[in-house]
Design an enzyme around this catalytic site. Structure first.
Site: not given
Length: 355
Positions: A18, A108, A149, A177, A211-212, A235
């Site tokens: 991040m 990104c 990634k 992702h 994700g999720n 996040e």
């Protein structure tokens, strides 16, 4: 090509890369609470090679591990972006002795990546030969494993075809992702976890699902649905760095623990530290009436001591709790403001999100 198993890399629970938030103290905090591996933020190869201050700052961040052999922070993956195989290899060689793997960023979505033609904007089929050249050059040049990634290709079905090429080029694992790229919105709808499962069912290297994940129960649900070899979280981990351990920490407790790591391993910028503290508190208290005042006051702090005092005194009062013992009396006096405390008093019935 080195494999993750040969270096005993545990891919189960990974703290995502991040921008300006994957600092050493945060990575160490995540490792304390269940992350089995962490990523650095995305590094710019051009700056690593041409900006000595940039290089030294990030080497110091990675070198903190070497200074403490018993530190939990290893293993750590350094992430690079770019579209020039030679440049990426040269930059990676400067990092490979400080990390356990090197990842190529193909996810990104920022406008800078669009302008510079890197990250997720390399996923178009016309750039696949370039991506194969980059991954091949990395895997043949580094002494550590190489991974990639990425986001979903357009159309989605092309993602499997690309990852097969990356596997053949030397990638030791793939992290997906499972969203398409959007410069305006980082998260365009829910991640399509069926695409993660598709990769897992067809590739011969480990596949990581990204994700999720919003809560602890999502971890196992994601693994059950995708069959992936591990999970990467970004996040949500910013708000709750203890996610992988199945706990939700007191926001002031986890903030103070992070500050203590920052003291032990100095070098993180004040803006990064403030942003982490904001995320920790916002995760549970973002809807409290005093939160806007919290953000403004936090932004005015300029030392670790002033942040700690703010948390121990004013934030605890806003939460309806007694002040915590302080070691810095002069700072304590400067932050005492009874009128402000009264105006932003939070009653016990409003504290359900803050514990």
């Amino acid at each position: 090509m080195a494999s993750p198993s040969s270096l005993m890399l545990d891919l189960r629970y990974i703290a995502a890369p991040m921008i300006n938030q994957s600092d050493f103290p945060f990575r160490l905090l995540a490792r304390r609470y269940g992350a089995t591996m962490t990523y650095t933020q995305m590094y710019n190869p051009h700056l690593l090679l041409n900006d000595q201050q940039y290089l030294e700052y990030h080497i110091r961040d990675l070198s903190a591990i070497a200074a403490d052999p018993g530190c939990l922070e290893r293993p750590v993956v350094a992430q690079l972006c770019g579209n020039d195989p030679e440049l990426i290899v040269q930059a990676g060689r400067k990092l490979q002795t400080y990390c356990d793997a090197i990842d190529l960023n193909l996810g990104c979505p920022q406008e800078a990546a669009l302008d510079g033609h890197y990250g997720a904007y390399l996923l178009g089929q016309k750039d696949w030969p370039l991506l194969q050249d980059i991954v091949s050059a990395m895997s043949h040049s580094f002494v550590v494993p190489v991974s990639a990634k990425l986001r979903l290709c357009h159309p989605t079905q092309k993602t499997l075809e690309l990852t097969r090429h990356l596997e053949a080029s030397g990638a030791s694992w793939i992290t997906l992702h499972a969203r398409t790229v959007s410069a305006r919105r980082r998260r365009q709808g829910a991640a399509d976890l069926d695409q993660v499962k598709r990769l897992k069912d067809n590739l011969h290297i480990p596949v990581i699902s990204n994700g999720n994940v919003r809560r602890f129960s999502d971890l196992q649900e994601n693994l059950d649905l995708t069959g992936s070899d591990g999970l990467m979280v970004g996040e949500t981990l910013l708000g709750n760095p203890c996610l992988f351990s199945g706990t939700v920490p007191d926001p002031v407790d986890i903030s103070l623990e992070y500050l203590e790591i920052c003291r032990q391993y100095p070098g993180t910028t004040m803006s990064t530290i403030q942003t982490h503290i904001r995320h920790f508190v916002e995760f549970q208290c973002g809807r409290r009436p005093w939160f806007p005042k919290f953000r403004a006051t936090l932004g005015a702090t300029d030392t670790l001591d002033s942040i700690e005092t703010f948390l121990r005194l004013r934030v605890e009062k806003w939460r309806g709790r007694p002040p915590r013992h302080m070691h810095h009396d002069s700072v304590e006096e400067s932050l005492s403001d009874e009128k402000d405390d009264n105006e932003h008093r939070v009653f016990e019935s409003d504290l359900d999100l803050c514990f």
